[in-house]
Design a protein around this motif. Structure first.
Motif, PDB file in Angstrom:
ATOM      1  N   LEU A   1       0.834  -1.206   0.000  1.00 53.79           N
ATOM      2  CA  LEU A   1       0.000   0.000   0.000  1.00 53.79           C
ATOM      3  C   LEU A   1       0.867   1.253   0.000  1.00 53.79           C
ATOM      4  O   LEU A   1       0.605   2.194  -0.760  1.00 53.79           O
ATOM      5  CB  LEU A   1      -0.917  -0.014   1.237  1.00 53.79           C
ATOM      6  CG  LEU A   1      -1.702   1.271   1.512  1.00 53.79           C
ATOM      7  CD1 LEU A   1      -2.653   1.587   0.366  1.00 53.79           C
ATOM      8  CD2 LEU A   1      -2.483   1.139   2.833  1.00 53.79           C
ATOM      9  N   MET A   2       1.894   1.281   0.847  1.00 56.08           N
ATOM     10  CA  MET A   2       2.758   2.457   0.905  1.00 56.08           C
ATOM     11  C   MET A   2       3.462   2.679  -0.429  1.00 56.08           C
ATOM     12  O   MET A   2       3.581   3.824  -0.906  1.00 56.08           O
ATOM     13  CB  MET A   2       3.788   2.285   2.023  1.00 56.08           C
ATOM     14  CG  MET A   2       4.772   3.437   2.163  1.00 56.08           C
ATOM     15  SD  MET A   2       3.994   5.058   2.411  1.00 56.08           S
ATOM     16  CE  MET A   2       3.305   4.841   4.055  1.00 56.08           C
ATOM     17  N   THR A   3       3.916   1.610  -1.077  1.00 52.44           N
ATOM     18  CA  THR A   3       4.573   1.747  -2.376  1.00 52.44           C
ATOM     19  C   THR A   3       3.611   2.324  -3.411  1.00 52.44           C
ATOM     20  O   THR A   3       3.980   3.194  -4.211  1.00 52.44           O
ATOM     21  CB  THR A   3       5.097   0.381  -2.864  1.00 52.44           C
ATOM     22  OG1 THR A   3       5.956  -0.172  -1.864  1.00 52.44           O
ATOM     23  CG2 THR A   3       5.880   0.523  -4.156  1.00 52.44           C
ATOM     24  N   GLU A   4       2.387   1.859  -3.402  1.00 53.45           N
ATOM     25  CA  GLU A   4       1.384   2.376  -4.347  1.00 53.45           C
ATOM     26  C   GLU A   4       1.136   3.867  -4.122  1.00 53.45           C
ATOM     27  O   GLU A   4       1.018   4.643  -5.077  1.00 53.45           O
ATOM     28  CB  GLU A   4       0.080   1.598  -4.184  1.00 53.45           C
ATOM     29  CG  GLU A   4       0.156   0.152  -4.669  1.00 53.45           C
ATOM     30  CD  GLU A   4      -1.082  -0.655  -4.316  1.00 53.45           C
ATOM     31  OE1 GLU A   4      -2.012  -0.072  -3.687  1.00 53.45           O
ATOM     32  OE2 GLU A   4      -1.148  -1.849  -4.654  1.00 53.45           O
ATOM     33  N   LEU A   5       1.046   4.262  -2.865  1.00 56.61           N
ATOM     34  CA  LEU A   5       0.786   5.666  -2.567  1.00 56.61           C
ATOM     35  C   LEU A   5       1.974   6.541  -2.949  1.00 56.61           C
ATOM     36  O   LEU A   5       1.808   7.654  -3.463  1.00 56.61           O
ATOM     37  CB  LEU A   5       0.467   5.823  -1.069  1.00 56.61           C
ATOM     38  CG  LEU A   5      -0.840   5.170  -0.597  1.00 56.61           C
ATOM     39  CD1 LEU A   5      -0.944   5.206   0.920  1.00 56.61           C
ATOM     40  CD2 LEU A   5      -2.050   5.857  -1.220  1.00 56.61           C
ATOM     41  N   LEU A   6       3.188   6.054  -2.690  1.00 53.06           N
ATOM     42  CA  LEU A   6       4.384   6.821  -3.049  1.00 53.06           C
ATOM     43  C   LEU A   6       4.540   6.935  -4.561  1.00 53.06           C
ATOM     44  O   LEU A   6       5.066   7.935  -5.065  1.00 53.06           O
ATOM     45  CB  LEU A   6       5.628   6.157  -2.461  1.00 53.06           C
ATOM     46  CG  LEU A   6       5.861   6.338  -0.960  1.00 53.06           C
ATOM     47  CD1 LEU A   6       7.009   5.455  -0.490  1.00 53.06           C
ATOM     48  CD2 LEU A   6       6.140   7.801  -0.609  1.00 53.06           C
ATOM     49  N   SER A   7       4.079   5.926  -5.284  1.00 52.58           N
ATOM     50  CA  SER A   7       4.275   5.939  -6.738  1.00 52.58           C
ATOM     51  C   SER A   7       3.588   7.132  -7.391  1.00 52.58           C
ATOM     52  O   SER A   7       4.034   7.620  -8.438  1.00 52.58           O
ATOM     53  CB  SER A   7       3.769   4.632  -7.354  1.00 52.58           C
ATOM     54  OG  SER A   7       2.355   4.515  -7.215  1.00 52.58           O
ATOM     55  N   GLY A   8       2.520   7.635  -6.772  1.00 56.08           N
ATOM     56  CA  GLY A   8       1.834   8.793  -7.333  1.00 56.08           C
ATOM     57  C   GLY A   8       2.704  10.034  -7.319  1.00 56.08           C
ATOM     58  O   GLY A   8       2.738  10.795  -8.303  1.00 56.08           O
ATOM     59  N   VAL A   9       3.407  10.269  -6.230  1.00 56.84           N
ATOM     60  CA  VAL A   9       4.247  11.472  -6.136  1.00 56.84           C
ATOM     61  C   VAL A   9       5.643  11.237  -6.687  1.00 56.84           C
ATOM     62  O   VAL A   9       6.345  12.189  -7.027  1.00 56.84           O
ATOM     63  CB  VAL A   9       4.349  11.982  -4.681  1.00 56.84           C
ATOM     64  CG1 VAL A   9       3.093  12.697  -4.271  1.00 56.84           C
ATOM     65  CG2 VAL A   9       4.659  10.866  -3.713  1.00 56.84           C
ATOM     66  N   TYR A  10       6.069   9.987  -6.768  1.00 51.46           N
ATOM     67  CA  TYR A  10       7.380   9.704  -7.349  1.00 51.46           C
ATOM     68  C   TYR A  10       7.303   9.616  -8.860  1.00 51.46           C
ATOM     69  O   TYR A  10       8.267   9.932  -9.562  1.00 51.46           O
ATOM     70  CB  TYR A  10       7.947   8.414  -6.770  1.00 51.46           C
ATOM     71  CG  TYR A  10       8.468   8.545  -5.347  1.00 51.46           C
ATOM     72  CD1 TYR A  10       8.610   9.790  -4.745  1.00 51.46           C
ATOM     73  CD2 TYR A  10       8.829   7.424  -4.622  1.00 51.46           C
ATOM     74  CE1 TYR A  10       9.088   9.922  -3.456  1.00 51.46           C
ATOM     75  CE2 TYR A  10       9.312   7.531  -3.320  1.00 51.46           C
ATOM     76  CZ  TYR A  10       9.433   8.788  -2.740  1.00 51.46           C
ATOM     77  OH  TYR A  10       9.908   8.908  -1.469  1.00 51.46           O
ATOM     78  N   GLY A  11       6.147   9.180  -9.372  1.00 51.38           N
ATOM     79  CA  GLY A  11       5.987   9.071 -10.802  1.00 51.38           C
ATOM     80  C   GLY A  11       6.982   8.097 -11.407  1.00 51.38           C
ATOM     81  O   GLY A  11       7.525   7.217 -10.737  1.00 51.38           O
ATOM     82  N   SER A  12       7.272   8.295 -12.687  1.00 50.43           N
ATOM     83  CA  SER A  12       8.237   7.426 -13.370  1.00 50.43           C
ATOM     84  C   SER A  12       9.673   7.866 -13.135  1.00 50.43           C
ATOM     85  O   SER A  12      10.606   7.173 -13.526  1.00 50.43           O
ATOM     86  CB  SER A  12       7.951   7.424 -14.877  1.00 50.43           C
ATOM     87  OG  SER A  12       8.067   8.751 -15.399  1.00 50.43           O
ATOM     88  N   GLU A  13       9.837   9.001 -12.428  1.00 49.61           N
ATOM     89  CA  GLU A  13      11.178   9.558 -12.241  1.00 49.61           C
ATOM     90  C   GLU A  13      11.974   8.873 -11.132  1.00 49.61           C
ATOM     91  O   GLU A  13      13.203   8.918 -11.114  1.00 49.61           O
ATOM     92  CB  GLU A  13      11.096  11.064 -11.924  1.00 49.61           C
ATOM     93  CG  GLU A  13      10.755  11.942 -13.111  1.00 49.61           C
ATOM     94  CD  GLU A  13       9.260  11.948 -13.405  1.00 49.61           C
ATOM     95  OE1 GLU A  13       8.491  11.402 -12.581  1.00 49.61           O
ATOM     96  OE2 GLU A  13       8.864  12.493 -14.451  1.00 49.61           O
TER      97      GLU A  13
END
Length: 591
Positions: free
Chosen positions: A479-491
């Motif tokens: 869950l935490m990885t999914e949430l972070l992926s939004g603000v981290y994006g593909s970068e």
């Protein structure tokens, strides 16, 4: 005058000279609790009797709190002090007994018809000071239970400290090993982690980040159990008070509509591309082939300023001058002469920083000061809390001296914003300016990225628990990885476990029941108010100082309207992201 290095950094002896005096006060307070509990059934007899009881009740609550303040300070400076830990347990038991024994007070006061109470206020000046207290009580009436249930809820408060205490105890006992740096071996600790993550050598940053995460992964099941237990306790308490959700229960006492929470989260999600731009700028400036979480705090200059504690005080003092000489002198004396601060880098200290105290003590600050702009920023933040507490205690009667968390994070971030603006306006050196902007991004990263992500994580855990489900460590990591992926994006490169275990690295925030999002509203409101003051807007300083002096007399949204910002709308959150964009523009021009 500055403190010599051989003196304790805070004057804890001004609270109690030793544990013998603490024990004596504890016994006295126990007796007072029993005395006050005998007033059950008499509170609505007449206004003078009611006033005398309320005064005694509030004064005793301060004494109970003071006992806890002392043990918190003792344990924080040495987590291995077994006597201090034992006394902390005793203070928690006392607090639970105080809540349980005097649980009759508010339900009994609610039996007094509102029209009678208003006549009392009109004809008895002494009781009128409690009018705002009664107004809040009436507003919370629907969540108030019978005296018996209130007593039970008070009694379980001690048992409900278990999960909250297990988490920091466990992580403070972890041995993270050492990190090889070009300068030699460095012990990896909660305190040294941040400086290692800001190391110019990428291999050092990567090793520190991975080693810290992997050590938390070793105990992830225990930590997940503690977090889940805390969440289920929140759900139980919410249902005990007949709330539809844990979120509603958390916001209701401070009269914050749920829409304010959802406004914040919606604006955050709509502005995640700003963070994507931030990673692109940093990756280019660092000339990296890829970008990872351990690169977020990599230094963008080879010459970051070294800032001593005394220099940090000077920077903060100059930054806060718009608030007037009285504010500045009180703050400066507290930081340099009156021993408000413990900032020494000693062994066995707890992680983090905090401000603590009440009107029976000085405002005290705990931190592990690093000689950098980041150390200065943390000091500015905590002394913002302390000055808020100081002004509230000076102006407000006991019943209103304690303000809400929603308001608290405004005062702390305001000091950072003014100090930062002062440095950017007065220092022309390129490397120094880049370092100031990096401090600003670190602050926004924590409050406008990490805390909203934690808050969404927290909301999901509560919603799952309300449906009778519990998430284990692996699910929490996912869950935490999914949430972070939004603000981290593909970068930003990501690893489900190493990035996902971030939730476990916050040993108190997830046990404060929807506190994390209020860091975000705090930094938004603070920057909006700082802009008013820095622009010279008429009345901006006076209205802000009035806000600091209000304590908890008004609900936080109303208090912030007095200061000059309306947090019931999304506008200040949007403005906060525009401030972040402006800082990015400045940084891009310098690189």
């Amino acid at each position: 005058m500055t403190l010599s290095s051989d003196l304790p950094r805070w004057d804890i002896e001004s609270i109690f000279p030793d544990f013998a005096a603490w024990d004596e006060e504890l016994q006295s307070v126990v007796g007072e609790i029993q005395t006050l509990s005998a007033f059950r059934g008499t509170l609505t007899r007449d206004p003078e009797h009611c006033f005398q009881f309320l005064q005694a009740w509030q004064e005793l609550s301060l004494r109970v709190h003071r006992l806890g303040i002392y043990t918190t300070m003792k344990v924080s400076t040495d987590t291995t002090d077994q006597e201090a830990r034992r006394k902390q347990g005793e203070s928690q038991s006392l607090s639970a007994a105080f809540q349980s024994e005097l649980a009759f007070v508010e339900p009994e006061l609610l039996t007094l018809p509102e029209e009678h109470a208003r006549k009392w206020f009109e004809h008895h000046a002494s009781l009128k000071v409690y009018q705002a207290f009664f107004e809040k009580l009436w507003a919370q009436q629907q969540s108030m239970r019978s005296t018996e249930i209130e007593a039970l809820l008070g009694a379980v408060s001690e048992a409900f400290q278990g999960a909250k205490s297990i988490h920091p105890t466990l992580v403070n006992e972890l041995d993270f090993g050492s990190i090889a740096t070009p300068q030699g071996e460095v012990k990896l600790t909660h305190t040294s982690l941040q400086s290692l993550l800001a190391h110019p050598d990428r291999a050092v940053r990567k090793a520190a980040w991975e080693q810290y995460a992997r050590k938390h992964l070793e105990v992830q099941q225990t930590l997940a159990t503690a977090v889940s237990t805390g969440v289920r306790q929140n759900v139980f308490l919410a249902r005990s008070r007949r709330f539809k959700s844990s979120l509603a229960a958390a916001l209701y006492p401070n009269r914050i509509p749920e829409q304010v929470y959802h406004n914040f989260m919606q604006v955050f999600e709509q502005n995640q591309q700003i963070w994507h731009r931030c990673w692109q700028i940093r990756k280019k400036a660092l000339n990296l082939p890829d970008f990872a979480e351990y690169d977020i705090k990599a230094p963008l200059t080879q010459s970051p300023p070294v800032v001593s504690y005394e220099q940090a005080v000077d920077f903060i003092t100059e930054g806060m001058r718009p608030l007037g000489e009285a504010y500045v002198q009180t703050m400066r004396s507290g930081l340099l002469e009156d021993r408000w601060v413990d900032h020494a880098l000693t062994p066995h200290r707890r992680q983090g920083a905090f401000s603590i105290g009440n009107s029976l003590t000085r405002p005290f600050i705990f931190m592990s000061f690093q000689p950098s702009l980041f150390g200065m920023s943390t000091l500015a933040h905590e002394v913002g809390h302390s000055m808020h507490r100081h002004l509230s205690n000076q102006i407000q009667p006991i019943v209103y001296e304690k303000y809400t968390l929603f308001a608290a994070e405004v005062a702390s971030n305001f000091n950072q914003a003014l100090t930062r603006a002062h440095l950017l306006n007065t220092v022309q050196d390129r490397d120094f300016r880049i370092a100031v902007l990096e401090e600003a991004f670190s602050n926004f990263h924590r409050y406008f990225l990490i805390m909203p992500v934690l808050s969404r994580f927290e909301l999901t855990l509560h919603q799952q628990a309300e449906q009778g489900k519990t998430l284990g460590a692996a699910q929490m990591n996912r869950l935490m990885t999914e949430l972070l992926s939004g603000v981290y994006g593909s970068e930003v490169q990501m690893d489900e476990n190493l990035n996902g275990i971030l939730w476990s690295q916050f040993s108190t925030h997830l046990y404060s029941n929807f506190y994390t999002w209020q860091y975000g509203t705090g930094i938004a409101a603070a920057n909006a108010l700082a802009a008013r003051v820095l622009s010279g807007e008429a009345g901006a300083v006076d209205s802000y100082l009035e806000f600091l002096s209000l304590g908890g007399k008004l609900p936080p949204l109303e208090a912030l309207k007095v200061a000059g910002v309306d947090m019931s709308t999304p506008a200040p959150i949007e403005a906060g992201f525009r401030t972040l964009e402006g800082l990015l523009d400045q940084l891009e021009r310098l690189l």
